[in-house]
Structure formats: C-alpha cells, structure tokens
Design an enzyme around this catalytic site. Structure first.
Site, PDB file in Angstrom:
ATOM      1  N   HIS A  13       0.723  -1.373   0.009  1.00 51.93           N
ATOM      2  CA  HIS A  13       0.086  -0.208   0.089  1.00 51.93           C
ATOM      3  C   HIS A  13       0.988   1.393   0.040  1.00 51.93           C
ATOM      4  CE1 HIS A  13      -0.415   1.327   4.604  1.00 51.93           C
ATOM      5  NE2 HIS A  13       1.015   0.858   4.407  1.00 51.93           N
ATOM      6  N   CYS A  22       5.758   6.748   4.374  1.00 48.10           N
ATOM      7  CA  CYS A  22       4.590   6.024   4.113  1.00 48.10           C
ATOM      8  C   CYS A  22       3.942   6.332   2.727  1.00 48.10           C
ATOM      9  CB  CYS A  22       3.856   5.631   5.162  1.00 48.10           C
ATOM     10  SG  CYS A  22       4.719   4.960   6.599  1.00 48.10           S
ATOM     11  N   HIS A  26       5.044   0.594  -0.479  1.00 52.37           N
ATOM     12  CA  HIS A  26       5.537  -0.536   0.357  1.00 52.37           C
ATOM     13  C   HIS A  26       4.890  -1.475   1.038  1.00 52.37           C
ATOM     14  CE1 HIS A  26       3.688   2.376   3.394  1.00 52.37           C
ATOM     15  NE2 HIS A  26       3.934   1.389   4.330  1.00 52.37           N
ATOM     16  N   HIS A  28       3.885  -4.760   3.942  1.00 54.64           N
ATOM     17  CA  HIS A  28       3.797  -5.222   5.138  1.00 54.64           C
ATOM     18  C   HIS A  28       3.508  -6.534   5.481  1.00 54.64           C
ATOM     19  CE1 HIS A  28       3.975  -1.090   7.112  1.00 54.64           C
ATOM     20  NE2 HIS A  28       2.872  -0.746   6.255  1.00 54.64           N
ATOM     21  N   HIS A  70      -1.226 -10.715  -0.621  1.00 51.96           N
ATOM     22  CA  HIS A  70      -0.502 -10.301  -1.919  1.00 51.96           C
ATOM     23  C   HIS A  70      -1.330  -9.404  -2.826  1.00 51.96           C
ATOM     24  CE1 HIS A  70       2.271 -13.242  -0.494  1.00 51.96           C
ATOM     25  NE2 HIS A  70       3.123 -12.923  -1.490  1.00 51.96           N
ATOM     26  N   GLU A 129       0.589  -3.858  11.983  1.00 52.48           N
ATOM     27  CA  GLU A 129       1.057  -3.374  10.633  1.00 52.48           C
ATOM     28  C   GLU A 129       2.787  -3.750  10.628  1.00 52.48           C
ATOM     29  OE1 GLU A 129      -0.177   0.290   8.052  1.00 52.48           O
ATOM     30  OE2 GLU A 129       1.524   0.810   9.326  1.00 52.48           O
TER      31      GLU A 129
HETATM   32  N1  LIG Z   1      -1.601   5.689  13.374  1.00 47.46           N
HETATM   33  C1  LIG Z   1      -0.887   5.441  11.985  1.00 47.46           C
HETATM   34  N2  LIG Z   1       0.149   5.903  11.636  1.00 47.46           N
HETATM   35  C2  LIG Z   1       0.822   5.530  10.641  1.00 47.46           C
HETATM   36  C3  LIG Z   1       0.341   4.341  10.014  1.00 47.46           C
HETATM   37  C4  LIG Z   1      -1.111   3.759  10.350  1.00 47.46           C
HETATM   38  O1  LIG Z   1      -1.605   2.917   9.704  1.00 47.46           O
HETATM   39  N3  LIG Z   1      -1.338   4.378  11.340  1.00 47.46           N
HETATM   40  N4  LIG Z   1       1.050   3.684   9.011  1.00 47.46           N
HETATM   41  C5  LIG Z   1       2.154   4.274   8.521  1.00 47.46           C
HETATM   42  C6  LIG Z   1       2.905   3.475   7.323  1.00 47.46           C
HETATM   43  O2  LIG Z   1       2.067   2.700   6.725  1.00 47.46           O
HETATM   44  C7  LIG Z   1       4.159   2.874   7.799  1.00 47.46           C
HETATM   45  O3  LIG Z   1       4.494   1.837   6.931  1.00 47.46           O
HETATM   46  C8  LIG Z   1       4.335   2.614   8.943  1.00 47.46           C
HETATM   47  O4  LIG Z   1       5.166   3.431   9.442  1.00 47.46           O
HETATM   48  P1  LIG Z   1       6.191   3.312  10.680  1.00 47.46           P
HETATM   49  O5  LIG Z   1       5.612   2.742  11.794  1.00 47.46           O
HETATM   50  O6  LIG Z   1       7.019   4.574  10.807  1.00 47.46           O
HETATM   51  O7  LIG Z   1       7.152   2.230  10.063  1.00 47.46           O
HETATM   52  P2  LIG Z   1       8.450   1.226  10.714  1.00 47.46           P
HETATM   53  O8  LIG Z   1       8.701   0.347   9.641  1.00 47.46           O
HETATM   54  O9  LIG Z   1       9.557   2.367  11.128  1.00 47.46           O
HETATM   55  O10 LIG Z   1       7.525   0.564  12.027  1.00 47.46           O
HETATM   56  P3  LIG Z   1       8.584  -0.072  13.229  1.00 47.46           P
HETATM   57  O11 LIG Z   1       7.557  -0.740  13.810  1.00 47.46           O
HETATM   58  O12 LIG Z   1       9.184   1.085  14.404  1.00 47.46           O
HETATM   59  O13 LIG Z   1       9.885  -0.885  12.665  1.00 47.46           O
HETATM   60  C9  LIG Z   1       2.729   5.477   9.279  1.00 47.46           C
HETATM   61  N5  LIG Z   1       2.078   5.683  10.317  1.00 47.46           N
HETATM   62 ZN    ZN Z   2       2.697   0.868   5.490  1.00 42.49          ZN
END
Ligand SMILES: Nc1nc2c(c(=O)[nH]1)N=C([C@H](O)[C@H](O)COP(=O)(O)OP(=O)(O)OP(=O)(O)O)CN2
Ligand code: ZN
Length: 142
Positions: A13, A22, A26, A28, A70, A129
């Site tokens: 997504h 984001c 990318h 998940h 997928h 996620e």
């Molecule tokens: N409240 C939300 N914040 C964010 C969402 C969401 O769905 N709800 N999603 C994203 C992005 O999709 C992103 O892929 C995830 O961001 P992030 O947590 O920063 O990603 P990391 O890989 O760094 O996560 P770690 O768990 O810290 O490894 C952004 N924000």
């Molecule tokens: Zn994401």
C-alpha cells in the site's frame, strides 16, 4: 468467554499525501488477531467451544485473508492510488479497495465490519502493521 485466532497476510500500500516515508509504495506482513465471544456450546460436536477454531479460520480466510493477501490495498477515492490500482487490474494483478486511507485504524475497523456482516460474533480485531504497531477495533467502538 473469548477465543482468538491469529492470521498473517502480506500486502502492499501507500499513504498518498503522508508527510513521511509511508507516502511511498511499500509492504507489510500484517498480523491479524480476531476475537470472538460467546457462551459455550453445551452439547454436540462443538461442546465446550465458543466457536470451532476451524470454523473461525474458514470465515476469516474466505472474507479477509484470501482477498487481502498479496494484494495492493488502496483508497478508491484517492486519485493516485486508484490510478495505480487500475493499472494493476488491467494486468490481472490483485487489488483490494477501501473507502478511506489504508491505515491500520481504517483496516481494523473495516475487517471488523466485514466479519460482522458475515454473521461472525466478532468482538475485537487487532491488526499489527509492523511488529511494534497495531490498531484495535472492538464492539464498543461503534
Ligand atoms: N496511526 C498510524 N500511523 C501510521 C500508519 C498507520 O496505519 N496508522 N501507517 C504508517 C505507514 O504505513 C508505515 O508503513 C508504518 O510506519 P512506521 O511505523 O513509521 O514504520 P516502521 O517500519 O519504522 O515501523 P517500526 O515498527 O518502528 O519498525 C505510518 N504511520
Ligand atoms: Zn504502511
């Protein structure tokens, strides 16, 4: 009583307009926890069960996992995301439309509502996620 079954699925997504990484396409490996509550069957093949784990698995697999795994998840009302989805669909590649941004929050609520609409007595959905981030929607969240 409550029972919970855990699933995983892989999806791609992007969050168009996000002010960080984001905004990029990318993926998940989502972890999905589905909680079902009820009283125990007191006789028959399901005696002592809230719901047979196999039956719970079948419903979630059919209506959520098989559809999202997928797939490119997208907001059908976002022009750029919808354009990507259209291109993928023309190539017979898998997509899954939501009516809002594909955040964990929107997805956990959507999954809850879909399962509820298929008569599953779901009381909570927790969607991870990343290994460190989840959103939860439960029966009291309206
Ligand atoms: N409240 C939300 N914040 C964010 C969402 C969401 O769905 N709800 N999603 C994203 C992005 O999709 C992103 O892929 C995830 O961001 P992030 O947590 O920063 O990603 P990391 O890989 O760094 O996560 P770690 O768990 O810290 O490894 C952004 N924000
Ligand atoms: Zn994401």
């Amino acid at each position: 009583m409550k029972v919970v079954k855990v699933f995983t699925f892989d999806s791609s997504h992007l969050l168009d307009g996000h002010d960080g990484k984001c905004k990029n396409l990318h993926g998940h490996t989502y972890k999905l926890e589905v909680e079902v509550s009820g009283t125990l069957h007191d006789s028959g093949p399901k005696e002592g069960m809230v719901i047979d784990f196999s039956d719970l698995k079948a419903v979630v697999k059919t209506h959520i996992v098989d559809k999202m795994d997928h797939a490119f998840l997208y907001n059908q009302y976002n022009e750029r995301e919808a354009t990507i989805a259209k291109m993928l669909e023309e190539w017979q590649l898998k997509t899954y439309a939501l009516t809002q941004r594909t955040t964990a929050e929107v997805m956990s609520r959507h999954i809850f509502k879909v399962l509820q609409s298929h008569q599953l007595p779901v009381t909570r959905v927790r969607l991870w996620e990343t290994p460190n981030s989840y959103s939860e929607y439960d029966e009291n969240d309206g």
